[in-house]
Design a protein around this motif. Structure first.
Motif, PDB file in Angstrom:
ATOM      1  N   VAL A 197       0.838  -1.203   0.000  1.00 48.62           N
ATOM      2  CA  VAL A 197       0.000   0.000   0.000  1.00 48.62           C
ATOM      3  C   VAL A 197       0.875   1.256   0.000  1.00 48.62           C
ATOM      4  O   VAL A 197       0.606   2.217  -0.729  1.00 48.62           O
ATOM      5  N   GLU A 198       1.936   1.250   0.783  1.00 48.86           N
ATOM      6  CA  GLU A 198       2.866   2.385   0.799  1.00 48.86           C
ATOM      7  C   GLU A 198       3.504   2.581  -0.578  1.00 48.86           C
ATOM      8  O   GLU A 198       3.651   3.715  -1.044  1.00 48.86           O
ATOM      9  N   ASN A 199       3.897   1.489  -1.235  1.00 43.72           N
ATOM     10  CA  ASN A 199       4.506   1.580  -2.571  1.00 43.72           C
ATOM     11  C   ASN A 199       3.541   2.214  -3.563  1.00 43.72           C
ATOM     12  O   ASN A 199       3.935   3.066  -4.363  1.00 43.72           O
ATOM     13  N   ILE A 200       2.285   1.797  -3.516  1.00 43.45           N
ATOM     14  CA  ILE A 200       1.278   2.365  -4.415  1.00 43.45           C
ATOM     15  C   ILE A 200       1.084   3.846  -4.120  1.00 43.45           C
ATOM     16  O   ILE A 200       0.996   4.674  -5.034  1.00 43.45           O
ATOM     17  N   PHE A 201       1.033   4.204  -2.852  1.00 40.86           N
ATOM     18  CA  PHE A 201       0.870   5.604  -2.450  1.00 40.86           C
ATOM     19  C   PHE A 201       2.026   6.462  -2.972  1.00 40.86           C
ATOM     20  O   PHE A 201       1.811   7.505  -3.592  1.00 40.86           O
ATOM     21  N   HIS A 202       3.251   6.010  -2.756  1.00 43.57           N
ATOM     22  CA  HIS A 202       4.417   6.776  -3.214  1.00 43.57           C
ATOM     23  C   HIS A 202       4.473   6.832  -4.738  1.00 43.57           C
ATOM     24  O   HIS A 202       4.852   7.862  -5.313  1.00 43.57           O
ATOM     25  N   PHE A 203       4.082   5.753  -5.392  1.00 46.58           N
ATOM     26  CA  PHE A 203       4.073   5.724  -6.858  1.00 46.58           C
ATOM     27  C   PHE A 203       3.082   6.743  -7.414  1.00 46.58           C
ATOM     28  O   PHE A 203       3.326   7.343  -8.472  1.00 46.58           O
ATOM     29  N   SER A 204       1.999   6.974  -6.708  1.00 50.69           N
ATOM     30  CA  SER A 204       1.007   7.950  -7.178  1.00 50.69           C
ATOM     31  C   SER A 204       1.626   9.346  -7.310  1.00 50.69           C
ATOM     32  O   SER A 204       1.249  10.112  -8.197  1.00 50.69           O
ATOM     33  N   PHE A 205       2.584   9.675  -6.455  1.00 44.72           N
ATOM     34  CA  PHE A 205       3.250  10.971  -6.560  1.00 44.72           C
ATOM     35  C   PHE A 205       4.179  11.025  -7.774  1.00 44.72           C
ATOM     36  O   PHE A 205       4.310  12.070  -8.410  1.00 44.72           O
ATOM     37  N   LEU A 206       4.830   9.903  -8.101  1.00 44.23           N
ATOM     38  CA  LEU A 206       5.649   9.856  -9.317  1.00 44.23           C
ATOM     39  C   LEU A 206       4.776  10.050 -10.556  1.00 44.23           C
ATOM     40  O   LEU A 206       5.184  10.728 -11.508  1.00 44.23           O
ATOM     41  N   LEU A 207       3.582   9.474 -10.533  1.00 47.66           N
ATOM     42  CA  LEU A 207       2.643   9.675 -11.639  1.00 47.66           C
ATOM     43  C   LEU A 207       2.255  11.142 -11.758  1.00 47.66           C
ATOM     44  O   LEU A 207       2.265  11.714 -12.852  1.00 47.66           O
ATOM     45  N   LYS A 208       1.924  11.747 -10.641  1.00 45.85           N
ATOM     46  CA  LYS A 208       1.493  13.157 -10.636  1.00 45.85           C
ATOM     47  C   LYS A 208       2.600  14.085 -11.144  1.00 45.85           C
ATOM     48  O   LYS A 208       2.335  15.038 -11.866  1.00 45.85           O
ATOM     49  N   VAL A 225       4.350  -0.371 -15.774  1.00 44.84           N
ATOM     50  CA  VAL A 225       4.836   0.955 -15.420  1.00 44.84           C
ATOM     51  C   VAL A 225       6.029   1.280 -16.309  1.00 44.84           C
ATOM     52  O   VAL A 225       6.730   0.377 -16.769  1.00 44.84           O
ATOM     53  N   TYR A 226       6.225   2.565 -16.545  1.00 41.72           N
ATOM     54  CA  TYR A 226       7.318   2.987 -17.409  1.00 41.72           C
ATOM     55  C   TYR A 226       7.750   4.396 -17.028  1.00 41.72           C
ATOM     56  O   TYR A 226       7.035   5.107 -16.311  1.00 41.72           O
ATOM     57  N   GLN A 227       8.909   4.779 -17.513  1.00 39.78           N
ATOM     58  CA  GLN A 227       9.413   6.137 -17.303  1.00 39.78           C
ATOM     59  C   GLN A 227       9.251   6.897 -18.610  1.00 39.78           C
ATOM     60  O   GLN A 227       9.869   6.533 -19.619  1.00 39.78           O
ATOM     61  N   PRO A 228       8.402   7.925 -18.614  1.00 43.12           N
ATOM     62  CA  PRO A 228       8.213   8.698 -19.840  1.00 43.12           C
ATOM     63  C   PRO A 228       9.516   9.363 -20.272  1.00 43.12           C
ATOM     64  O   PRO A 228      10.257   9.891 -19.449  1.00 43.12           O
ATOM     65  N   ARG A 229       9.805   9.299 -21.569  1.00 46.69           N
ATOM     66  CA  ARG A 229      11.029   9.912 -22.095  1.00 46.69           C
ATOM     67  C   ARG A 229      10.805  11.368 -22.492  1.00 46.69           C
ATOM     68  O   ARG A 229      11.678  12.190 -22.361  1.00 46.69           O
ATOM     69  N   THR A 230       9.621  11.660 -22.997  1.00 44.54           N
ATOM     70  CA  THR A 230       9.286  13.027 -23.398  1.00 44.54           C
ATOM     71  C   THR A 230       7.894  13.355 -22.880  1.00 44.54           C
ATOM     72  O   THR A 230       7.154  12.470 -22.440  1.00 44.54           O
ATOM     73  N   SER A 231       7.512  14.608 -22.987  1.00 43.60           N
ATOM     74  CA  SER A 231       6.187  15.002 -22.521  1.00 43.60           C
ATOM     75  C   SER A 231       5.086  14.336 -23.345  1.00 43.60           C
ATOM     76  O   SER A 231       3.980  14.129 -22.861  1.00 43.60           O
ATOM     77  N   GLU A 232       5.384  13.958 -24.598  1.00 43.52           N
ATOM     78  CA  GLU A 232       4.396  13.274 -25.431  1.00 43.52           C
ATOM     79  C   GLU A 232       4.133  11.854 -24.938  1.00 43.52           C
ATOM     80  O   GLU A 232       3.081  11.280 -25.211  1.00 43.52           O
ATOM     81  N   ASP A 233       5.106  11.261 -24.235  1.00 46.38           N
ATOM     82  CA  ASP A 233       4.946   9.904 -23.720  1.00 46.38           C
ATOM     83  C   ASP A 233       4.013   9.853 -22.508  1.00 46.38           C
ATOM     84  O   ASP A 233       3.550   8.787 -22.133  1.00 46.38           O
ATOM     85  N   PHE A 234       3.785  11.004 -21.903  1.00 46.45           N
ATOM     86  CA  PHE A 234       3.002  11.031 -20.671  1.00 46.45           C
ATOM     87  C   PHE A 234       1.546  11.337 -20.995  1.00 46.45           C
ATOM     88  O   PHE A 234       1.239  12.355 -21.594  1.00 46.45           O
ATOM     89  N   PRO A 235       0.645  10.440 -20.595  1.00 38.90           N
ATOM     90  CA  PRO A 235      -0.769  10.664 -20.891  1.00 38.90           C
ATOM     91  C   PRO A 235      -1.335  11.822 -20.066  1.00 38.90           C
ATOM     92  O   PRO A 235      -0.764  12.205 -19.049  1.00 38.90           O
ATOM     93  N   PRO A 236      -2.475  12.373 -20.499  1.00 41.71           N
ATOM     94  CA  PRO A 236      -3.094  13.439 -19.709  1.00 41.71           C
ATOM     95  C   PRO A 236      -3.477  12.926 -18.320  1.00 41.71           C
ATOM     96  O   PRO A 236      -3.769  11.736 -18.155  1.00 41.71           O
ATOM     97  N   PRO A 237      -3.453  13.805 -17.320  1.00 42.84           N
ATOM     98  CA  PRO A 237      -3.747  13.365 -15.954  1.00 42.84           C
ATOM     99  C   PRO A 237      -5.167  12.822 -15.820  1.00 42.84           C
ATOM    100  O   PRO A 237      -6.104  13.357 -16.385  1.00 42.84           O
ATOM    101  N   ARG A 238      -5.274  11.745 -15.067  1.00 42.99           N
ATOM    102  CA  ARG A 238      -6.564  11.148 -14.712  1.00 42.99           C
ATOM    103  C   ARG A 238      -6.483  10.688 -13.272  1.00 42.99           C
ATOM    104  O   ARG A 238      -5.399  10.466 -12.752  1.00 42.99           O
ATOM    105  N   GLN A 239      -7.625  10.518 -12.680  1.00 43.31           N
ATOM    106  CA  GLN A 239      -7.657  10.020 -11.317  1.00 43.31           C
ATOM    107  C   GLN A 239      -8.358   8.674 -11.294  1.00 43.31           C
ATOM    108  O   GLN A 239      -9.257   8.420 -12.090  1.00 43.31           O
ATOM    109  N   ALA A 240      -7.928   7.836 -10.378  1.00 43.67           N
ATOM    110  CA  ALA A 240      -8.563   6.542 -10.188  1.00 43.67           C
ATOM    111  C   ALA A 240      -8.504   6.192  -8.706  1.00 43.67           C
ATOM    112  O   ALA A 240      -7.576   6.577  -8.002  1.00 43.67           O
TER     113      ALA A 240
END
Length: 93
Positions: A20-31, A47-62
């Motif tokens: 649960v802590e890992n998921i919580f901390h990962f949410s900040f990396l997503l943000k 999971v992946y590390q975006p290389r450019t801003s085009e690789d990063f999808p628009p923000p969504r919440q779940a």
């Protein structure tokens, strides 16, 4: 680095709490845009590390619901014996 299985990356088969802590901390990396998550047709969630801003999808919440039974089933289904994020031992003061 490429993509890695999100379940393998975030789950700690030794500790539900640390998962649960890992998921919580990962949410900040997503943000921050430092990480991304998507569902790959052949692999499931990755999971992946975006290389450019085009690789990063628009923000969504779940909202993610995870209980100990589901966590245990995920570990079994994905045959996780050790997660990518190391287990953190408790430190006694």
């Amino acid at each position: 680095v490429g993509e890695v299985c999100a379940i393998q990356y975030l789950s700690n088969p030794k500790s539900f709490t640390q998962t649960v802590e890992n998921i919580f901390h990962f949410s900040f990396l997503l943000k921050q845009g430092s990480a991304g998550i998507r569902v790959a047709d052949d692999k499931g969630p990755v999971v992946y590390q975006p290389r450019t801003s085009e690789d990063f999808p628009p923000p969504r919440q779940a909202i993610v619901s995870l209980n100990m039974k589901d966590w245990s089933r995920l570990n079994e289904a994905y045959q996780i014996e050790q997660g990518y994020i190391p287990h953190r031992s408790s430190v006694k003061a």
